[in-house]
Scaffold this motif. Structure first.
Motif, PDB file in Angstrom:
ATOM      1  N   VAL A  37       0.848  -1.202   0.000  1.00 36.78           N
ATOM      2  CA  VAL A  37       0.000   0.000   0.000  1.00 36.78           C
ATOM      3  C   VAL A  37       0.876   1.241   0.000  1.00 36.78           C
ATOM      4  O   VAL A  37       0.627   2.213  -0.742  1.00 36.78           O
ATOM      5  N   GLY A  40       2.167   1.964  -3.276  1.00 35.56           N
ATOM      6  CA  GLY A  40       1.144   2.299  -4.261  1.00 35.56           C
ATOM      7  C   GLY A  40       0.870   1.217  -5.289  1.00 35.56           C
ATOM      8  O   GLY A  40       0.303   1.499  -6.356  1.00 35.56           O
ATOM      9  N   ASP A  43      -2.649   0.627  -6.591  1.00 28.70           N
ATOM     10  CA  ASP A  43      -3.193   1.681  -7.455  1.00 28.70           C
ATOM     11  C   ASP A  43      -2.795   1.496  -8.915  1.00 28.70           C
ATOM     12  O   ASP A  43      -3.292   2.222  -9.786  1.00 28.70           O
ATOM     13  N   ARG A  48      -4.818  -6.099  -9.672  1.00 29.68           N
ATOM     14  CA  ARG A  48      -6.214  -6.095  -9.257  1.00 29.68           C
ATOM     15  C   ARG A  48      -6.380  -6.966  -8.013  1.00 29.68           C
ATOM     16  O   ARG A  48      -5.891  -8.092  -7.973  1.00 29.68           O
TER      17      ARG A  48
END
Length: 439
Positions: A37, A40, A43, A48
């Protein structure tokens, strides 16, 4: 241009633990999730995330025979972990992503076909359940499992030991120096499936250099020869140089290059217990590699303490690979010799210890060597260490491609055993009919 996409499934199993301070705990996944996270990665358009689904008890019973029954031995956390592996596999089969990585716990690769309790932190085998689900629902046949955990995947080996359509490759720290003590080269599979089990016991202190020598010179050529419909990576990460439960010296870069070269369709997390120093870096490297992204900057802060590989280990690994190359070249002749020597039935007896449950099992197994199908198996099992004494069971297993003779003989074997009355439970697992029943 990168055309690869990756599906990720996370299940940290907050409500499942052996003990609160046990190495196999939820932080194994939480530190990794924090890391990706922060970087990133979730993102990125080609990564997915999927939510795990709950596997059905039938999915587990397609693989396992629980004594007295499977439902009394597992929790919902086990079924969600298995369901997470299935979720990852279905995303690949539906072509929503190129490949997928199921970061789930509890782990599973020490769980054998017969289950009396928990051993090596494992009760049911997530990869085996996923594979048999894919065979049942998507018609897959030839499957390759590459187990990269530092501990030998004795459970996965056991489940598929008689199946010539499943290639099981395990490289691991030599069992003479580490739990579970198995995984010697001589463990090749039963006669009809001889050399479909490939064990590569590596010496303590093996580094990225040794790992990739084995991969390039042996594992990848064997996979090419076998020609699987799908490749599964049992992605254990306890070969890392900082892992507290083993003695190997692989780095995050070594793991990432492994993931890139192996190009597995589905990876399922297994072991790895250096929660802060290894797992966030190793998992990030694997995720980037599987997504076709640059992983060159994924480096542990303390990489300087990763040792170099000794010349002794260089020589040992080269000899090990050479020995396996010779076996692989001669595999067809070795299989014919083993079938001729066995005759109609092949048998083995084993003692199996459930270290997390304190249960000692004695197991006698017989396999019919059939010229028309994969044969059938019978298992007589006796386990001591239960709170209420000894539990025994007799089971027959009918494979998915069984001929009429083997189906009939397997059913007769259970009925004969029940008539003799020497066991507590009598079980028929019919993979062709997708059933498991108490007889």
């Amino acid at each position: 241009m990168n055309n690869k996409s990756l599906g990720l499934v996370f299940f940290p199993a907050f409500d499942w633990a052996i003990t609160p301070s046990h190495p196999e705990r939820e932080e194994r996944l939480l530190y990794t999730r924090d890391q990706i996270v922060e970087e990133g990665l979730l993102d990125l358009p080609n990564i997915r995330e999927y939510r795990p689904k709950l596997a059905k008890i039938q999915d587990a019973q397609r693989v396992h025979i629980g004594v007295p029954d499977l439902t009394s031995l597992i929790t919902d956390a086990h079924l969600v972990a298995a369901g997470g592996a299935i979720t990852a596999a279905e995303a690949v089969m539906r072509r929503e992503v190129t490949n997928a990585f199921a970061l789930v716990r509890p782990p599973g690769h020490h769980a054998m076909r017969v289950v009396h309790g928990t051993r090596g932190f494992c009760t049911i085998n997530m990869e085996a359940i996923m594979i048999e689900y894919l065979r049942r629902h998507y018609g897959l046949n030839r499957v390759a499992i590459v187990d990269t955990d530092v501990h030998h995947g004795d459970g996965s080996q056991d489940v598929f030991y008689h199946d010539p359509d499943t290639l099981f490759i395990s490289f691991h720290q030599d069992g003479r120096t580490l739990y579970p003590g198995t995984g010697a080269i001589s463990e090749l599979g039963s006669p009809n499936a001889l050399c479909a089990t490939v064990n590569i016991p590596l010496p303590p202190g093996t580094t990225d250099e040794g790992l990739h020598y084995v991969l390039d010179q042996l594992v990848l050529p064997v996979l090419d020869d076998f020609g699987p419909d799908i490749i599964i990576n049992s992605a254990g990460q306890d070969n890392h140089y900082s892992d507290p439960l083993a003695n190997m010296a692989i780095s995050a870069q070594g793991y990432a290059r492994l993931a890139e070269k192996l190009n597995a369709d589905i990876a399922v997390l297994e072991g790895g217990y250096s929660i802060e120093d290894a797992l966030p870096y190793v998992n990030t490297g694997i995720i980037l590699a599987m997504a076709g992204l640059d992983y060159s900057r994924v480096v542990e802060p303390d990489i300087a303490r990763c040792p170099r590989q000794s010349e002794t280990n260089n020589h040992y690994i080269a000899q090990l690979v050479g020995k396996w190359q010779e076996i692989w070249r001669e595999r067809d002749g070795l299989r014919r010799e083993a079938i001729a020597k066995a005759g109609e039935f092949w048998q083995r007896s084993r003692s199996i210890y459930y270290d997390d449950s304190g249960i000692q099992e004695r197991q006698d197994e017989t396999v019919r060597i059939c010229p028309h199908c994969h044969g059938y198996q019978t298992i007589s099992t006796q386990a001591e260490g239960y709170p209420f004494g000894v539990k025994t069971a007799f089971a027959a297993i009918i494979p998915r491609n069984s001929c009429r003779t083997c189906r009939s003989q397997a059913k007769d074997a259970v009925l004969k055993a029940k008539k003799a009355g020497r066991h507590d439970h009598y079980i028929l697992q019919d993979k062709q009919q997708d059933t498991l029943e108490q007889v």
